[in-house]
Each structure stands twice: as structure tokens, then as C-alpha cells.
Design an enzyme around this catalytic site. Structure first.
Site, PDB file in Angstrom:
ATOM      1  N   CYS A   5       6.018   7.939   0.849  1.00 58.72           N
ATOM      2  CA  CYS A   5       4.971   7.278   1.623  1.00 58.72           C
ATOM      3  C   CYS A   5       3.602   7.527   0.989  1.00 58.72           C
ATOM      4  CB  CYS A   5       4.985   7.776   3.063  1.00 58.72           C
ATOM      5  SG  CYS A   5       3.574   7.181   4.028  1.00 58.72           S
ATOM      6  N   CYS A   8       1.271   9.517   3.348  1.00 59.55           N
ATOM      7  CA  CYS A   8       1.605  10.945   3.412  1.00 59.55           C
ATOM      8  C   CYS A   8       1.061  11.657   2.175  1.00 59.55           C
ATOM      9  CB  CYS A   8       3.112  11.147   3.512  1.00 59.55           C
ATOM     10  SG  CYS A   8       3.810  10.759   5.141  1.00 59.55           S
ATOM     11  N   ASP A  31     -10.775   2.285   3.002  1.00 58.61           N
ATOM     12  CA  ASP A  31      -9.802   1.363   2.433  1.00 58.61           C
ATOM     13  C   ASP A  31     -10.198   1.049   0.989  1.00 58.61           C
ATOM     14  OD1 ASP A  31      -7.614  -0.811   3.846  1.00 58.61           O
ATOM     15  OD2 ASP A  31      -8.379  -1.275   1.848  1.00 58.61           O
ATOM     16  N   HIS A  47       4.312  11.172  10.156  1.00 59.17           N
ATOM     17  CA  HIS A  47       4.755   9.884   9.610  1.00 59.17           C
ATOM     18  C   HIS A  47       5.537   9.122  10.671  1.00 59.17           C
ATOM     19  CE1 HIS A  47       6.075   7.018   6.520  1.00 59.17           C
ATOM     20  NE2 HIS A  47       7.180   6.956   7.270  1.00 59.17           N
ATOM     21  N   ASN A  86      -1.992  -3.901  11.926  1.00 58.32           N
ATOM     22  CA  ASN A  86      -1.006  -4.860  11.458  1.00 58.32           C
ATOM     23  C   ASN A  86       0.373  -4.243  11.685  1.00 58.32           C
ATOM     24  OD1 ASN A  86      -3.034  -6.608  10.573  1.00 58.32           O
ATOM     25  ND2 ASN A  86      -3.154  -5.622   8.574  1.00 58.32           N
ATOM     26  N   GLY A  92       1.120  -8.685   8.143  1.00 58.36           N
ATOM     27  CA  GLY A  92       0.286  -8.142   7.076  1.00 58.36           C
ATOM     28  C   GLY A  92       0.445  -6.656   6.827  1.00 58.36           C
ATOM     29  N   HIS A  97       3.304   3.570   7.380  1.00 60.37           N
ATOM     30  CA  HIS A  97       2.804   4.780   8.060  1.00 60.37           C
ATOM     31  C   HIS A  97       1.650   4.256   8.894  1.00 60.37           C
ATOM     32  CE1 HIS A  97       1.550   9.296   7.733  1.00 60.37           C
ATOM     33  NE2 HIS A  97       0.785   8.730   8.650  1.00 60.37           N
ATOM     34  N   HIS A  99      -1.442   2.874  10.681  1.00 59.32           N
ATOM     35  CA  HIS A  99      -2.856   3.055  10.367  1.00 59.32           C
ATOM     36  C   HIS A  99      -3.656   2.050  11.169  1.00 59.32           C
ATOM     37  CE1 HIS A  99      -0.819   0.468   7.466  1.00 59.32           C
ATOM     38  NE2 HIS A  99      -1.913  -0.276   7.433  1.00 59.32           N
ATOM     39  N   HIS A 101      -7.037   0.029  11.218  1.00 64.80           N
ATOM     40  CA  HIS A 101      -8.170  -0.385  10.392  1.00 64.80           C
ATOM     41  C   HIS A 101      -9.420  -0.363  11.270  1.00 64.80           C
ATOM     42  CE1 HIS A 101      -5.818  -2.414   7.027  1.00 64.80           C
ATOM     43  NE2 HIS A 101      -4.901  -2.408   7.975  1.00 64.80           N
TER      44      HIS A 101
HETATM   45  P1  AMP Z   1      -1.831  -2.953   5.904  1.00 62.31           P
HETATM   46  O1  AMP Z   1      -1.791  -4.142   4.986  1.00 62.31           O
HETATM   47  O2  AMP Z   1      -2.268  -3.240   7.304  1.00 62.31           O
HETATM   48  O3  AMP Z   1      -0.527  -2.173   5.850  1.00 62.31           O
HETATM   49  O4  AMP Z   1      -2.966  -2.006   5.349  1.00 62.31           O
HETATM   50  C1  AMP Z   1      -2.803  -1.208   4.227  1.00 62.31           C
HETATM   51  C2  AMP Z   1      -4.158  -0.977   3.686  1.00 62.31           C
HETATM   52  O5  AMP Z   1      -4.108   0.106   2.775  1.00 62.31           O
HETATM   53  C3  AMP Z   1      -4.730  -2.168   2.891  1.00 62.31           C
HETATM   54  O6  AMP Z   1      -5.929  -2.619   3.517  1.00 62.31           O
HETATM   55  C4  AMP Z   1      -4.969  -1.597   1.498  1.00 62.31           C
HETATM   56  O7  AMP Z   1      -6.134  -2.080   0.900  1.00 62.31           O
HETATM   57  C5  AMP Z   1      -5.046  -0.110   1.783  1.00 62.31           C
HETATM   58  N1  AMP Z   1      -4.701   0.759   0.668  1.00 62.31           N
HETATM   59  C6  AMP Z   1      -3.635   0.647  -0.160  1.00 62.31           C
HETATM   60  N2  AMP Z   1      -3.622   1.672  -1.035  1.00 62.31           N
HETATM   61  C7  AMP Z   1      -4.702   2.443  -0.757  1.00 62.31           C
HETATM   62  C8  AMP Z   1      -5.253   3.636  -1.307  1.00 62.31           C
HETATM   63  N3  AMP Z   1      -4.668   4.272  -2.350  1.00 62.31           N
HETATM   64  N4  AMP Z   1      -6.380   4.135  -0.758  1.00 62.31           N
HETATM   65  C9  AMP Z   1      -6.980   3.521   0.280  1.00 62.31           C
HETATM   66  N5  AMP Z   1      -6.515   2.390   0.861  1.00 62.31           N
HETATM   67  C10 AMP Z   1      -5.389   1.857   0.338  1.00 62.31           C
END
Ligand code: AMP
Length: 113
Positions: A5, A8, A31, A47, A86, A92, A97, A99, A101
Site C-alpha cells: 500500500c 502505508c 496531494d 489500513h 472517492n 475515481g 487506503h 483518504h 481529499h
Molecule cells: P484517489 O484517486 O481518490 O484514490 O486519490 C488518490 C490521490 O493520491 C490522487 O489525488 C493522487 O494525486 C494522490 N497521490 C498518488 N501518489 C501520491 C504520492 N506519492 N504523494 C501524494 N499524493 C499522491
């Protein structure tokens, strides 16, 4: 901790991220591809895959996520923000894990489709 993950690994510091808040329950970081002037991801240390799983399995951490989101918005965008979960690939979700936004810092439009 789930071995494969991404989030994680960010919690553990194995992958770098710009963290803006950490406590016993949650971690929040910027992000990597921001969609608004303020775009911070708030995640629980446990997780779990999505917001319903968080509510069922770690409600205290979900509550802590809400408090962290407000704290970040208070610090960065006048206390006003959008909080997006999402849930599922078609909505989307790309990281499984949970999150939230935290989006703000501008007048947000209201048209996700
Ligand atoms: P989701 O598409 O709702 O699952 O959101 C995942 C989010 O994680 C997206 O907005 C990505 O831009 C963000 N993301 C992916 N990898 C990283 C990273 N290494 N550091 C910070 N954000 C990330």
C-alpha cells in the site's frame, strides 16, 4: 500496515510526502497532483479500504480524520473546504487506503461529472 500500500509506506516514511499534520490516529500530506490551491489527503494510520470500512472498523480514526480536515482548513483556507472520499474505481478511487481529499483555497465549482 499493508505491504503493497502506497499510503502505508507514506505513513512509515518509506515513500516521501509533504506531511502537514500527524497524530496518533491520522496522517495528512499534500496531494502530489493538486486539484485546488489547498489539496491535502487525510488518512487513518490503520489500513482500511474506504470510508464505510473506516466507519465500521476504526470509527475513532474516522472522527480524527474529520477533526484533522477542519484543522488543516482552519490553517490554510479560512476554515472552509470540501471533503471528498472517492469510493470505488468508477468514482475515481485509485489508492485503496481510505483518504479524504481536503480541497479549498478558491471558489470551488460543483460539477464532478
Ligand atoms: P484517489 O484517486 O481518490 O484514490 O486519490 C488518490 C490521490 O493520491 C490522487 O489525488 C493522487 O494525486 C494522490 N497521490 C498518488 N501518489 C501520491 C504520492 N506519492 N504523494 C501524494 N499524493 C499522491
Amino acid at each position: 500496515m499493508s505491504e503493497d500500500c502506497l499510503f502505508c509506506k507514506i505513513i512509515d516514511g518509506d515513500i516521501p510526502a509533504t506531511k502537514v499534520l500527524e497524530n496518533e490516529h491520522v496522517v495528512a500530506f499534500r496531494d502530489i497532483a493538486p486539484k485546488a490551491p489547498v489539496h491535502v489527503l487525510v488518512i487513518p494510520r490503520t489500513h482500511v479500504k474506504d470510508v464505510a470500512a473506516a466507519a465500521a472498523e476504526v470509527p475513532q480514526e474516522l472522527a480524527a480524520m474529520a477533526l484533522a480536515a477542519q484543522e488543516i482548513a482552519d490553517a490554510e483556507c479560512g476554515g472552509e473546504f470540501r471533503w471528498v472520499f472517492n469510493t470505488g474505481a468508477s468514482a475515481g478511487q485509485s489508492v485503496f487506503h481510505v483518504h479524504g481529499h481536503v480541497l479549498g483555497g478558491t471558489e470551488l465549482e460543483w460539477n464532478p461529472a
